[in-house]
Design a protein around this motif. Structure first.
Motif, PDB file in Angstrom:
ATOM      1  N   MET A   1      -0.783  -2.956  -5.379  1.00  0.00           N
ATOM      2  CA  MET A   1      -0.977  -3.731  -4.942  1.00  0.00           C
ATOM      3  C   MET A   1       0.928  -4.624  -5.295  1.00  0.00           C
ATOM      4  O   MET A   1       0.697  -4.459  -6.278  1.00  0.00           O
ATOM      5  CB  MET A   1      -2.154  -4.495  -5.185  1.00  0.00           C
ATOM      6  CG  MET A   1      -2.814  -5.675  -4.430  1.00  0.00           C
ATOM      7  SD  MET A   1      -3.695  -5.054  -2.840  1.00  0.00           S
ATOM      8  CE  MET A   1      -3.321  -6.060  -1.754  1.00  0.00           C
ATOM      9  N   GLY A   2       0.995  -5.331  -4.376  1.00  0.00           N
ATOM     10  CA  GLY A   2       1.819  -6.362  -3.966  1.00  0.00           C
ATOM     11  C   GLY A   2       2.137  -7.264  -4.597  1.00  0.00           C
ATOM     12  O   GLY A   2       0.991  -7.915  -5.741  1.00  0.00           O
ATOM     13  N   LYS A   3       2.606  -7.668  -4.124  1.00  0.00           N
ATOM     14  CA  LYS A   3       2.267  -9.064  -4.932  1.00  0.00           C
ATOM     15  C   LYS A   3       2.427 -10.713  -4.823  1.00  0.00           C
ATOM     16  O   LYS A   3       1.776 -11.753  -5.328  1.00  0.00           O
ATOM     17  CB  LYS A   3       3.915 -10.316  -5.438  1.00  0.00           C
ATOM     18  CG  LYS A   3       4.706 -10.074  -3.932  1.00  0.00           C
ATOM     19  CD  LYS A   3       6.492 -11.003  -3.933  1.00  0.00           C
ATOM     20  CE  LYS A   3       6.926 -10.472  -2.843  1.00  0.00           C
ATOM     21  NZ  LYS A   3       8.661 -11.347  -2.553  1.00  0.00           N
ATOM     22  N   TYR A   4       1.225 -10.270  -3.160  1.00  0.00           N
ATOM     23  CA  TYR A   4       0.224 -11.596  -2.794  1.00  0.00           C
ATOM     24  C   TYR A   4      -1.156 -10.711  -2.670  1.00  0.00           C
ATOM     25  O   TYR A   4      -1.132  -9.667  -3.000  1.00  0.00           O
ATOM     26  CB  TYR A   4       0.940 -11.266  -1.168  1.00  0.00           C
ATOM     27  CG  TYR A   4       2.436 -11.799  -0.894  1.00  0.00           C
ATOM     28  CD1 TYR A   4       2.804 -12.992  -1.202  1.00  0.00           C
ATOM     29  CD2 TYR A   4       2.740 -11.057  -0.908  1.00  0.00           C
ATOM     30  CE1 TYR A   4       4.091 -13.741  -1.427  1.00  0.00           C
ATOM     31  CE2 TYR A   4       4.515 -11.276  -0.138  1.00  0.00           C
ATOM     32  CZ  TYR A   4       5.377 -12.687  -1.234  1.00  0.00           C
ATOM     33  OH  TYR A   4       5.975 -13.112  -0.471  1.00  0.00           O
ATOM     34  N   SER A   5      -1.291 -11.756  -2.356  1.00  0.00           N
ATOM     35  CA  SER A   5      -3.095 -12.085  -2.542  1.00  0.00           C
ATOM     36  C   SER A   5      -3.088 -11.722  -1.442  1.00  0.00           C
ATOM     37  O   SER A   5      -3.185 -12.253  -0.438  1.00  0.00           O
ATOM     38  CB  SER A   5      -4.078 -13.412  -3.280  1.00  0.00           C
ATOM     39  OG  SER A   5      -3.735 -14.041  -2.078  1.00  0.00           O
ATOM     40  N   LYS A   6      -4.782 -11.598  -1.047  1.00  0.00           N
ATOM     41  CA  LYS A   6      -5.787 -10.747   0.129  1.00  0.00           C
ATOM     42  C   LYS A   6      -5.375 -12.268   0.839  1.00  0.00           C
ATOM     43  O   LYS A   6      -4.968 -11.888   2.447  1.00  0.00           O
ATOM     44  CB  LYS A   6      -6.901 -10.774   0.106  1.00  0.00           C
ATOM     45  CG  LYS A   6      -6.881  -8.844  -0.538  1.00  0.00           C
ATOM     46  CD  LYS A   6      -8.315  -9.374  -0.750  1.00  0.00           C
ATOM     47  CE  LYS A   6      -9.092  -8.189  -1.546  1.00  0.00           C
ATOM     48  NZ  LYS A   6      -8.816  -7.304  -3.067  1.00  0.00           N
ATOM     49  N   PRO A  19       3.398  -7.609   5.986  1.00  0.00           N
ATOM     50  CA  PRO A  19       2.146  -7.602   4.907  1.00  0.00           C
ATOM     51  C   PRO A  19       2.364  -7.466   3.181  1.00  0.00           C
ATOM     52  O   PRO A  19       2.147  -8.014   2.840  1.00  0.00           O
ATOM     53  CB  PRO A  19       1.348  -6.556   5.027  1.00  0.00           C
ATOM     54  CG  PRO A  19       1.994  -5.644   6.530  1.00  0.00           C
ATOM     55  CD  PRO A  19       2.944  -6.947   7.001  1.00  0.00           C
ATOM     56  N   ARG A  20       3.753  -6.677   3.289  1.00  0.00           N
ATOM     57  CA  ARG A  20       4.379  -6.488   2.020  1.00  0.00           C
ATOM     58  C   ARG A  20       5.410  -7.540   1.662  1.00  0.00           C
ATOM     59  O   ARG A  20       5.370  -7.896   0.299  1.00  0.00           O
ATOM     60  CB  ARG A  20       4.496  -4.658   2.406  1.00  0.00           C
ATOM     61  CG  ARG A  20       5.398  -4.801   0.664  1.00  0.00           C
ATOM     62  CD  ARG A  20       5.832  -3.188   0.670  1.00  0.00           C
ATOM     63  NE  ARG A  20       6.896  -2.911   1.408  1.00  0.00           N
ATOM     64  CZ  ARG A  20       7.505  -1.593   1.596  1.00  0.00           C
ATOM     65  NH1 ARG A  20       6.757  -0.541   0.801  1.00  0.00           N
ATOM     66  NH2 ARG A  20       8.744  -1.386   1.859  1.00  0.00           N
ATOM     67  N   CYS A  21       6.191  -8.200   2.123  1.00  0.00           N
ATOM     68  CA  CYS A  21       7.338  -8.449   1.563  1.00  0.00           C
ATOM     69  C   CYS A  21       6.940  -9.688   2.265  1.00  0.00           C
ATOM     70  O   CYS A  21       7.471 -11.033   1.808  1.00  0.00           O
ATOM     71  CB  CYS A  21       8.368  -8.569   1.632  1.00  0.00           C
ATOM     72  SG  CYS A  21       8.833  -8.550   3.694  1.00  0.00           S
ATOM     73  N   GLY A  22       6.175 -10.297   3.482  1.00  0.00           N
ATOM     74  CA  GLY A  22       5.760 -11.255   3.638  1.00  0.00           C
ATOM     75  C   GLY A  22       7.080 -12.189   4.445  1.00  0.00           C
ATOM     76  O   GLY A  22       7.160 -13.745   4.242  1.00  0.00           O
ATOM     77  N   GLU A  23       8.305 -11.630   4.477  1.00  0.00           N
ATOM     78  CA  GLU A  23       9.881 -12.267   5.234  1.00  0.00           C
ATOM     79  C   GLU A  23      10.388 -11.277   6.491  1.00  0.00           C
ATOM     80  O   GLU A  23      10.221 -12.338   7.401  1.00  0.00           O
ATOM     81  CB  GLU A  23      10.862 -12.009   3.594  1.00  0.00           C
ATOM     82  CG  GLU A  23      10.548 -12.552   3.028  1.00  0.00           C
ATOM     83  CD  GLU A  23      10.950 -14.310   3.224  1.00  0.00           C
ATOM     84  OE1 GLU A  23      11.449 -14.301   3.321  1.00  0.00           O
ATOM     85  OE2 GLU A  23       9.726 -14.418   1.701  1.00  0.00           O
ATOM     86  N   GLY A  24      10.288 -10.081   6.471  1.00  0.00           N
ATOM     87  CA  GLY A  24      10.422  -9.799   7.842  1.00  0.00           C
ATOM     88  C   GLY A  24       9.437  -9.608   8.934  1.00  0.00           C
ATOM     89  O   GLY A  24       8.208 -10.393   9.014  1.00  0.00           O
ATOM     90  N   GLN A  25       9.876 -10.206   9.588  1.00  0.00           N
ATOM     91  CA  GLN A  25       8.886 -10.262  11.206  1.00  0.00           C
ATOM     92  C   GLN A  25       8.771  -9.140  11.808  1.00  0.00           C
ATOM     93  O   GLN A  25       9.212  -7.941  11.985  1.00  0.00           O
ATOM     94  CB  GLN A  25      10.172 -10.780  12.672  1.00  0.00           C
ATOM     95  CG  GLN A  25      10.665 -12.069  12.188  1.00  0.00           C
ATOM     96  CD  GLN A  25       9.536 -13.350  12.607  1.00  0.00           C
ATOM     97  OE1 GLN A  25       8.580 -13.307  12.652  1.00  0.00           O
ATOM     98  NE2 GLN A  25       9.925 -14.923  12.306  1.00  0.00           N
ATOM     99  N   MET A  26       7.056  -9.161  12.177  1.00  0.00           N
ATOM    100  CA  MET A  26       6.774  -8.019  13.075  1.00  0.00           C
ATOM    101  C   MET A  26       7.182  -8.113  14.575  1.00  0.00           C
ATOM    102  O   MET A  26       7.112  -6.713  14.359  1.00  0.00           O
ATOM    103  CB  MET A  26       5.264  -8.417  12.768  1.00  0.00           C
ATOM    104  CG  MET A  26       4.746  -7.972  11.697  1.00  0.00           C
ATOM    105  SD  MET A  26       2.376  -7.351  11.777  1.00  0.00           S
ATOM    106  CE  MET A  26       1.956  -8.072  10.704  1.00  0.00           C
ATOM    107  N   CYS A  40      12.099  -5.503   4.154  1.00  0.00           N
ATOM    108  CA  CYS A  40      12.032  -4.399   3.167  1.00  0.00           C
ATOM    109  C   CYS A  40      11.461  -2.950   3.400  1.00  0.00           C
ATOM    110  O   CYS A  40      11.182  -2.110   2.960  1.00  0.00           O
ATOM    111  CB  CYS A  40      10.425  -4.818   2.399  1.00  0.00           C
ATOM    112  SG  CYS A  40       9.068  -4.446   3.224  1.00  0.00           S
ATOM    113  N   HIS A  41      11.656  -2.709   4.917  1.00  0.00           N
ATOM    114  CA  HIS A  41      11.178  -1.069   5.776  1.00  0.00           C
ATOM    115  C   HIS A  41      10.201  -0.900   5.618  1.00  0.00           C
ATOM    116  O   HIS A  41       9.903   0.149   5.176  1.00  0.00           O
ATOM    117  CB  HIS A  41      13.271  -0.579   4.778  1.00  0.00           C
ATOM    118  CG  HIS A  41      14.291  -1.018   5.483  1.00  0.00           C
ATOM    119  ND1 HIS A  41      14.399  -0.896   6.327  1.00  0.00           N
ATOM    120  CD2 HIS A  41      15.052  -1.435   4.585  1.00  0.00           C
ATOM    121  CE1 HIS A  41      16.067  -1.625   6.610  1.00  0.00           C
ATOM    122  NE2 HIS A  41      15.882  -2.221   5.624  1.00  0.00           N
TER     123      HIS A  41
END
Ligand SMILES: [Zn+2]
Length: 132
Positions: A1-6, A19-26, A40-41
């Motif tokens: 699990m990554g660093k963020y909560s559900k 959803p993984r790094c919370g930084e990149g645009q979808m 984060c690729h």
């Protein structure tokens, strides 16, 4: 699990962030989805046809809002049948266009919450030409 909560992952999903790094645009545009996170690729389309489920989310949310609103207006206002029908008919045609990106981001966020592991990617790496 990554660093963020559900909850944080869902909020980032609604902001159309990775959803993984919370930084990149979808998304690179209204309908142009990035193939992977530029930060984060993380690959957004995890397998072919991956976003078919997002269409069901989009359809389900549209139908739910249109029906609930139709009956609410019918019950609480004196709107005519035709006006009400045209209003929510137009909504059902336009809302999925607006909601397209959110249905995909929600689908991806839910999938990431329940299945955060990366899919094996050796096949794709194997087909990549040598870099030098
Ligand atoms: Zn990312």
């Amino acid at each position: 699990m990554g660093k963020y909560s559900k909850r944080q992952i869902l909020i980032k999903g609604l902001r159309l962030k990775c959803p993984r790094c919370g930084e990149g645009q979808m998304f690179g545009g209204m309908f142009k989805m990035c193939s992977e996170c530029d930060n984060c690729h993380f690959k957004f389309e995890r397998e072919a046809g991956y976003f078919a489920g997002a269409m069901y989310i989009n359809y389900g949310v549209t139908v739910f809002i249109a029906f609930a609103s139709y009956f609410a207006l019918d019950y609480f206002t004196s709107i005519s049948f035709l006006q009400n029908f045209i209003l929510w008919g137009a909504f059902s045609a336009l809302f999925p266009i607006f909601f397209f990106r959110y249905s995909r981001s929600l689908w991806l966020s839910f999938d990431y919450i329940f299945n955060p592991s990366e899919p094996p990617d050796s096949r794709r790496e194997g087909t990549r030409p040598p870099s030098s």
